[in-house]
Design an enzyme around this catalytic site. Structure first.
Site, short mmCIF file in Angstrom:
data_model
loop_
_atom_site.label_atom_id
_atom_site.label_comp_id
_atom_site.label_asym_id
_atom_site.label_seq_id
_atom_site.Cartn_x
_atom_site.Cartn_y
_atom_site.Cartn_z
N HIS A 123 -5.32 -3.19 -2.33
CA HIS A 123 -5.17 -2.26 -3.48
C HIS A 123 -5.39 -2.59 -4.75
O HIS A 123 -5.09 -1.97 -5.86
CB HIS A 123 -3.82 -1.49 -3.13
CG HIS A 123 -3.85 -0.84 -1.88
ND1 HIS A 123 -4.44 0.68 -1.79
CD2 HIS A 123 -3.60 -1.06 -0.63
CE1 HIS A 123 -4.18 1.00 -0.60
NE2 HIS A 123 -3.86 -0.03 0.20
N SER A 164 0.76 -1.35 0.01
CA SER A 164 -0.10 -0.02 -0.09
C SER A 164 0.93 1.08 0.07
O SER A 164 0.15 2.33 -0.48
CB SER A 164 -1.02 0.00 1.17
OG SER A 164 -0.17 -0.27 2.38
N LYS A 187 -11.64 0.43 -1.43
CA LYS A 187 -10.76 1.17 -2.30
C LYS A 187 -11.19 1.20 -3.80
O LYS A 187 -12.08 2.03 -4.09
CB LYS A 187 -9.42 0.53 -2.25
CG LYS A 187 -8.76 0.80 -0.86
CD LYS A 187 -7.56 0.14 -0.28
CE LYS A 187 -7.52 0.84 0.97
NZ LYS A 187 -6.89 -0.07 2.02
C1 LIG Z 1 -6.66 -0.22 3.45
C2 LIG Z 1 -6.24 -1.65 3.71
C3 LIG Z 1 -6.84 -2.66 4.49
C4 LIG Z 1 -8.13 -2.23 5.21
O1 LIG Z 1 -9.08 -2.20 4.46
P1 LIG Z 1 -10.33 -1.21 4.94
O2 LIG Z 1 -11.71 -1.83 4.05
O3 LIG Z 1 -9.95 0.38 4.73
O4 LIG Z 1 -10.56 -1.44 6.43
C5 LIG Z 1 -6.39 -3.87 4.54
N1 LIG Z 1 -5.34 -3.99 3.79
C6 LIG Z 1 -4.63 -3.16 3.31
C7 LIG Z 1 -3.25 -3.81 2.23
C8 LIG Z 1 -4.87 -2.10 2.95
O5 LIG Z 1 -4.28 -1.24 2.24
#
Ligand SMILES: *Cc1c(COP(=O)(O)O)cnc(C)c1O
Length: 392
Positions: free
Chosen positions: A211, A183, A242
């Site tokens: 992502h 990320s 996302k």
């Molecule tokens: C954002 C993210 C999460 C968490 O997801 P949310 O739906 O925002 O709680 C999990 N893993 C990674 C790699 C992320 O970037």
């Protein structure tokens, strides 16, 4: 005897964060999440969101949710295990399983809860989990909660992991867990190699495509699809929050895995299901992912071009291979100065500091989205070029 305020330590700690340039501030956004936003009253071009396909403000997605709310379906009221999940949740789980080509899928309230609950449900005392050193906080916390022995392996280092696996004998279960598209660094896990190692060492392989879902791979299934490694991934995690533009997380895999998680993943069992409207919105997002593959193709082509131009300006982007483009700056203070200058020029590019990244690895995180117009990207390149020139 003086009575000290038992919370006074917080002020001291906050001051220390200030002194180290690590204190975070929360701004207020006017209007929807989009390529142009208004933050604390300032209009900005937004290179900070993970809304990679522009679906967070897509009319079809928003309308799908609004219709369901309007029919009187509000909050879910209880854990899905108590009063059931909505028909729309059931349909979305089915759809996600089809999308991922797995037997089943399970929706969690957030991606964070999906990782936390899943890692802790898969391993426990007497087990071992191998975790990439740059994994997301939700995976790190899941490892800690699990009470398994946690072995952190060097970032994307399959041969380092091989040695660690060979040394780890006598455990009941083994789990390898990794982000697929990291990320903060925008680079990819070597999933084919990890799948091979998992098979050789009878380890479970869990991959978080947060992502990458909707963005990478011919059908948008993520890095495992892109690298041809899907058959070797036992536990797939994705988020809806996302590229899919809504909110929530999911796990996809074989039916017994899903059954186990709905019995044992505490973030599922003890949390209220998301509103049905969100499931309706996500179904609409998945239609766009299926019907408009040009969004991800265009996004990735433009990301490649942006990376090339930034490298030509001599910025260090490490191994970014995606729409997440880190511009490595180094110190926390320095990155905040650069982020502030960009903001003064109307560009939101978040500065990322420890503890999100390792010390001296502070970076500007450019997150490119399908909705960014050419002139927005041109303006970003101009501003970064002049910051670069001021540096020298
Ligand atoms: C954002 C993210 C999460 C968490 O997801 P949310 O739906 O925002 O709680 C999990 N893993 C990674 C790699 C992320 O970037």
């Amino acid at each position: 005897m003086t009575h000290r305020d038992p919370l006074s330590w917080i002020e001291d700690e906050l001051e220390q964060l200030d002194d180290r340039g690590l204190r975070r501030q929360l701004a207020e956004r006017g209007g929807p999440q989009a390529a142009r936003i208004v933050l604390d009253g300032r209009p900005l071009i937004n290179f900070g969101s993970n809304d990679y396909l522009g679906l967070a403000s897509d009319k079809r997605v928003c309308r799908a949710a609004a219709n369901v709310w309007q029919q009187g379906h509000g909050g879910s009221g209880a854990s899905p295990l108590v009063t059931g999940r909505s028909e729309l949740h059931a349909r979305l789980e089915q759809r996600l399983a089809e999308f991922e080509r797995t037997e089943a899928a399970l929706l969690f309230p957030t991606g964070f809860a999906a990782n936390l609950g899943t890692v802790a449900a898969l391993v426990g005392r007497g087990d071992v989990v191998f975790s990439d050193e740059r994994n997301h906080a939700s995976i790190i916390d899941g490892c800690r909660l699990s009470r398994a022995v946690v072995v952190v392996y060097p970032h994307r280092d399959a041969s380092g992991l091989r040695q660690l696996l060979e040394q780890a004998r006598g455990y009941r279960r083994r789990l390898i867990v990794t982000d697929s598209l990291f990320s903060m660094d925008g680079d990819l896990a070597p999933l084919a190699e990890l799948a091979e190692l998992a098979e050789r060492h009878a380890a479970m392989l869990m991959v978080d495509e947060a992502h990458a879902t909707g963005v990478l791979g011919a059908h948008g299934r993520g890095v495992a699809e892109l690298l041809g490694a899907e058959h070797g991934v036992h536990v797939r995690v994705g988020t809806l929050s996302k590229a899919l533009g809504t909110a929530g997380g999911f796990v996809a895999g074989r039916r017994t895995l899903i059954q186990w998680l709905l019995n044992r993943a505490r973030g599922y069992v003890f949390s209220t299901a998301a509103p049905a409207a969100l499931a309706a919105a996500t179904l609409a997002s998945l239609n766009v992912v299926r019907d408009e593959p040009q969004r991800r193709a265009t996004l990735l082509a433009r990301a490649a071009e942006l990376r090339e131009r930034l490298r030509a300006q001599a910025w260090d982007l490490r191994d970014s291979q995606s729409q997440i483009i880190p511009v490595i700056v180094g110190g926390a203070d320095r990155v905040m100065v650069l982020a502030r200058r960009l903001q003064q020029s109307g560009l939101l590019v978040p500065g990322i500091r420890p503890p999100t990244v390792p010390p001296n690895h502070a970076l500007l995180r450019i997150s490119l989205c399908w909705t960014h117009a050419d002139e927005m990207v041109a303006s970003l390149l101009d501003q970064l070029a002049s910051l670069r020139a001021a540096d020298e």
